[in-house]
Design a protein around this motif. Structure first.
Motif, PDB file in Angstrom:
ATOM      1  N   SER A 149       0.700  -1.494   0.091  1.00 34.20           N
ATOM      2  CA  SER A 149      -0.248  -0.232   0.181  1.00 34.20           C
ATOM      3  C   SER A 149       1.163   1.376  -0.239  1.00 34.20           C
ATOM      4  O   SER A 149       1.580   0.919   0.356  1.00 34.20           O
ATOM      5  CB  SER A 149      -1.145   0.063   1.284  1.00 34.20           C
ATOM      6  OG  SER A 149      -2.002   1.491   1.499  1.00 34.20           O
ATOM      7  N   PHE A 150       0.108   2.280  -0.740  1.00 37.87           N
ATOM      8  CA  PHE A 150       0.834   3.609  -0.630  1.00 37.87           C
ATOM      9  C   PHE A 150       0.576   4.172   0.238  1.00 37.87           C
ATOM     10  O   PHE A 150       1.282   5.643   0.929  1.00 37.87           O
ATOM     11  CB  PHE A 150       0.759   4.436  -1.807  1.00 37.87           C
ATOM     12  CG  PHE A 150      -0.633   4.449  -2.152  1.00 37.87           C
ATOM     13  CD1 PHE A 150      -1.404   5.714  -1.301  1.00 37.87           C
ATOM     14  CD2 PHE A 150      -1.343   3.974  -2.636  1.00 37.87           C
ATOM     15  CE1 PHE A 150      -2.349   6.201  -1.732  1.00 37.87           C
ATOM     16  CE2 PHE A 150      -2.737   4.237  -3.043  1.00 37.87           C
ATOM     17  CZ  PHE A 150      -3.432   5.402  -1.842  1.00 37.87           C
ATOM     18  N   THR A 151       0.458   3.981   1.445  1.00 36.38           N
ATOM     19  CA  THR A 151      -0.459   4.430   2.716  1.00 36.38           C
ATOM     20  C   THR A 151       0.984   4.889   3.927  1.00 36.38           C
ATOM     21  O   THR A 151       1.455   3.734   3.473  1.00 36.38           O
ATOM     22  CB  THR A 151      -1.534   3.631   3.643  1.00 36.38           C
ATOM     23  OG1 THR A 151      -1.886   5.073   4.526  1.00 36.38           O
ATOM     24  CG2 THR A 151      -1.445   3.172   4.151  1.00 36.38           C
ATOM     25  N   SER A 152       0.854   5.812   4.289  1.00 37.18           N
ATOM     26  CA  SER A 152       2.247   5.895   5.979  1.00 37.18           C
ATOM     27  C   SER A 152       1.361   6.272   6.903  1.00 37.18           C
ATOM     28  O   SER A 152       0.476   5.738   6.846  1.00 37.18           O
ATOM     29  CB  SER A 152       3.028   7.229   5.211  1.00 37.18           C
ATOM     30  OG  SER A 152       1.965   8.453   5.082  1.00 37.18           O
ATOM     31  N   PRO A 153       2.346   5.212   7.752  1.00 37.84           N
ATOM     32  CA  PRO A 153       1.768   5.960   9.320  1.00 37.84           C
ATOM     33  C   PRO A 153       0.853   7.222   9.581  1.00 37.84           C
ATOM     34  O   PRO A 153      -0.285   7.146   9.694  1.00 37.84           O
ATOM     35  CB  PRO A 153       2.893   5.819   9.993  1.00 37.84           C
ATOM     36  CG  PRO A 153       3.750   5.127   9.660  1.00 37.84           C
ATOM     37  CD  PRO A 153       3.945   5.279   7.545  1.00 37.84           C
ATOM     38  N   SER A 154       1.389   8.452   8.681  1.00 35.59           N
ATOM     39  CA  SER A 154       0.518   9.656   8.878  1.00 35.59           C
ATOM     40  C   SER A 154      -0.293   9.748   8.764  1.00 35.59           C
ATOM     41  O   SER A 154      -1.584  10.044   8.801  1.00 35.59           O
ATOM     42  CB  SER A 154       1.383  10.978   8.674  1.00 35.59           C
ATOM     43  OG  SER A 154       1.982  11.148   7.644  1.00 35.59           O
ATOM     44  N   ALA A 155      -0.571   9.219   6.788  1.00 32.08           N
ATOM     45  CA  ALA A 155      -1.750   9.402   6.037  1.00 32.08           C
ATOM     46  C   ALA A 155      -3.318   8.417   7.369  1.00 32.08           C
ATOM     47  O   ALA A 155      -3.859   8.830   7.072  1.00 32.08           O
ATOM     48  CB  ALA A 155      -1.728   8.539   5.465  1.00 32.08           C
ATOM     49  N   LEU A 156      -2.163   7.073   7.178  1.00 35.93           N
ATOM     50  CA  LEU A 156      -3.519   6.073   7.986  1.00 35.93           C
ATOM     51  C   LEU A 156      -4.219   6.599   9.453  1.00 35.93           C
ATOM     52  O   LEU A 156      -5.064   6.692   9.601  1.00 35.93           O
ATOM     53  CB  LEU A 156      -3.009   5.257   8.161  1.00 35.93           C
ATOM     54  CG  LEU A 156      -3.061   3.571   9.018  1.00 35.93           C
ATOM     55  CD1 LEU A 156      -4.901   3.043   8.495  1.00 35.93           C
ATOM     56  CD2 LEU A 156      -2.586   2.890   9.401  1.00 35.93           C
ATOM     57  N   SER A 157      -3.232   7.370  10.142  1.00 35.64           N
ATOM     58  CA  SER A 157      -3.925   7.651  10.750  1.00 35.64           C
ATOM     59  C   SER A 157      -4.710   8.985  11.360  1.00 35.64           C
ATOM     60  O   SER A 157      -5.645   9.290  11.635  1.00 35.64           O
ATOM     61  CB  SER A 157      -2.048   8.526  12.079  1.00 35.64           C
ATOM     62  OG  SER A 157      -2.123   9.556  11.381  1.00 35.64           O
ATOM     63  N   GLN A 158      -4.214   9.885   9.887  1.00 34.35           N
ATOM     64  CA  GLN A 158      -5.235  10.683   9.587  1.00 34.35           C
ATOM     65  C   GLN A 158      -6.382  10.070   9.599  1.00 34.35           C
ATOM     66  O   GLN A 158      -7.492  10.992  10.176  1.00 34.35           O
ATOM     67  CB  GLN A 158      -4.852  11.669   9.063  1.00 34.35           C
ATOM     68  CG  GLN A 158      -5.365  12.994   9.144  1.00 34.35           C
ATOM     69  CD  GLN A 158      -5.674  13.919   9.701  1.00 34.35           C
ATOM     70  OE1 GLN A 158      -4.572  14.393  10.062  1.00 34.35           O
ATOM     71  NE2 GLN A 158      -6.488  14.806  10.098  1.00 34.35           N
ATOM     72  N   VAL A 159      -7.032   9.533   8.504  1.00 37.46           N
ATOM     73  CA  VAL A 159      -7.933   8.752   8.202  1.00 37.46           C
ATOM     74  C   VAL A 159      -8.810   7.448   9.630  1.00 37.46           C
ATOM     75  O   VAL A 159     -10.162   7.967   9.530  1.00 37.46           O
ATOM     76  CB  VAL A 159      -8.211   7.360   7.311  1.00 37.46           C
ATOM     77  CG1 VAL A 159      -9.047   6.860   7.500  1.00 37.46           C
ATOM     78  CG2 VAL A 159      -7.313   7.988   6.055  1.00 37.46           C
ATOM     79  N   ILE A 160      -7.823   7.522  10.132  1.00 38.39           N
ATOM     80  CA  ILE A 160      -9.035   6.863  11.836  1.00 38.39           C
ATOM     81  C   ILE A 160      -8.727   7.738  12.532  1.00 38.39           C
ATOM     82  O   ILE A 160      -9.962   7.608  13.604  1.00 38.39           O
ATOM     83  CB  ILE A 160      -7.630   6.466  12.429  1.00 38.39           C
ATOM     84  CG1 ILE A 160      -7.243   4.806  11.349  1.00 38.39           C
ATOM     85  CG2 ILE A 160      -8.078   5.551  13.901  1.00 38.39           C
ATOM     86  CD1 ILE A 160      -5.893   4.231  11.661  1.00 38.39           C
ATOM     87  N   THR A 161      -8.118   9.092  12.413  1.00 37.73           N
ATOM     88  CA  THR A 161      -9.024  10.585  13.141  1.00 37.73           C
ATOM     89  C   THR A 161      -9.896  10.497  13.250  1.00 37.73           C
ATOM     90  O   THR A 161     -10.628  11.156  13.688  1.00 37.73           O
ATOM     91  CB  THR A 161      -7.208  10.845  13.504  1.00 37.73           C
ATOM     92  OG1 THR A 161      -5.742  10.641  14.420  1.00 37.73           O
ATOM     93  CG2 THR A 161      -8.282  12.271  14.668  1.00 37.73           C
TER      94      THR A 161
END
Length: 304
Positions: free
Chosen positions: A196-208
């Motif tokens: 996947s092209f997601t990063s920890p910062s992008a994934l955490s933003q979606v979750i938040t």
């Protein structure tokens, strides 16, 4: 005379049989009507009770919506105040100013305390050199100091960029001369979600945004598009499912292990409707149970 009497007796017998049949039919009809009356009474009682319940719920909701509130409820809980959120969340002093009442004077230093944890950038406004001329005598004016005017909080919209990850490779030339290939590659961090092209910062933003800010995925999809990334809600849903399975479910299981060791627990039951649930229609009622340890349980907080 005998034949006439016999005929009369036969006619009376037939009439008696017809009367008995009619009476039986009437009794059956009366029984059926009595059953219908009892059924209607039961339905009427149910509708009456249901109507009373709906009237109570309606009165309760009217009190919650239009009545005087003893405490301020967040809009995210009841979703009832869509247009007066600013009035509910603002400081009481502002409402007093709007109603032409004298506002309370704020304590000194409150603003500075709120802004202490933010980065400060000094911005100084100057006068053009050609305008630094005295209006009285026409000579050039000299700087004698500067004056603080006010604070302003500046908001910078989110920015996206792509981090292209490379790694260097090294080769042993001495081994290559002897016909051996010895390569050494630099290590790289494992992806938060494989392939996947997601990063920890992008994934955490979606979750938040989904679980803290209560922003549905279709709205997040539009927000990401405004930032320049065409990120579909399907992709974000896949990220959430994989992240929950790989990272959060083990934490939940560990919390469950700790909870079952407690002597006392609090629980809450909430009815929900679940779509596409195997073996159940979408209109059926399901339940969500939430458990927590009691406030006095120090062990639970120490082990989590």
């Amino acid at each position: 005379m005998g034949n006439s009497t016999k005929a009369t007796v036969e006619n009376m017998t037939i009439a008696s049989a017809d009367l008995a049949s009619t009476i039986a039919e009437l009794k059956a009809s009366i029984a059926s009507l009595n059953a219908l009356v009892e059924s209607l009474k039961s339905d009427n009682e149910y509708l009456k009770n249901n109507n009373d319940l709906l009237r109570e719920e309606n009165a309760y909701l009217k009190r919650k919506l239009f009545g005087v509130k003893s405490e301020k409820m967040p809009c995210s809980v009841e979703q009832l105040s869509l247009f007066d959120e600013a009035e509910q969340e603002c400081e009481p002093e502002l409402l007093e100013e709007i109603t032409y009442k004298r506002a309370k004077k704020k304590q000194k230093g409150t603003l500075e305390i709120k802004l202490d944890n933010l980065k400060h950038i000094k911005e100084v406004y100057d006068i053009d050199e050609k305008d630094r001329i005295c209006d009285i005598c026409g000579t050039k004016m000299h700087r004698v100091g500067e004056e603080f005017v006010r604070h302003e909080v500046v908001y910078e919209p989110a920015k996206l960029y792509v981090k292209d990850i490379y790694r260097k490779t090294y080769e042993c030339r001495n081994c290559r001369k002897r016909g051996k290939v010895v390569m050494l590659k630099a290590g790289t961090p494992a992806p938060v979600i494989p392939h996947s092209f997601t990063s920890p910062s992008a994934l955490s933003q979606v979750i938040t945004d989904k679980f803290v800010n209560h922003m549905p995925l279709y709205r997040q999809e539009a927000e990401w598009k405004r930032l320049g990334l065409d990120l579909s809600r399907t992709t974000m849903a896949n990220w959430l499912i994989i992240a929950s399975r790989e990272y959060f479910i083990p934490i939940v299981n560990r919390m469950h292990e700790i909870l079952v060791e407690e002597k006392y627990l609090h629980s809450d039951e909430t009815p929900v409707q679940v779509l596409n649930e195997p073996g159940k229609p979408a209109t059926s009622k399901s339940y969500m149970w939430v458990y927590s340890s009691i406030r006095e349980s120090d062990e639970a907080y120490q082990n989590i």
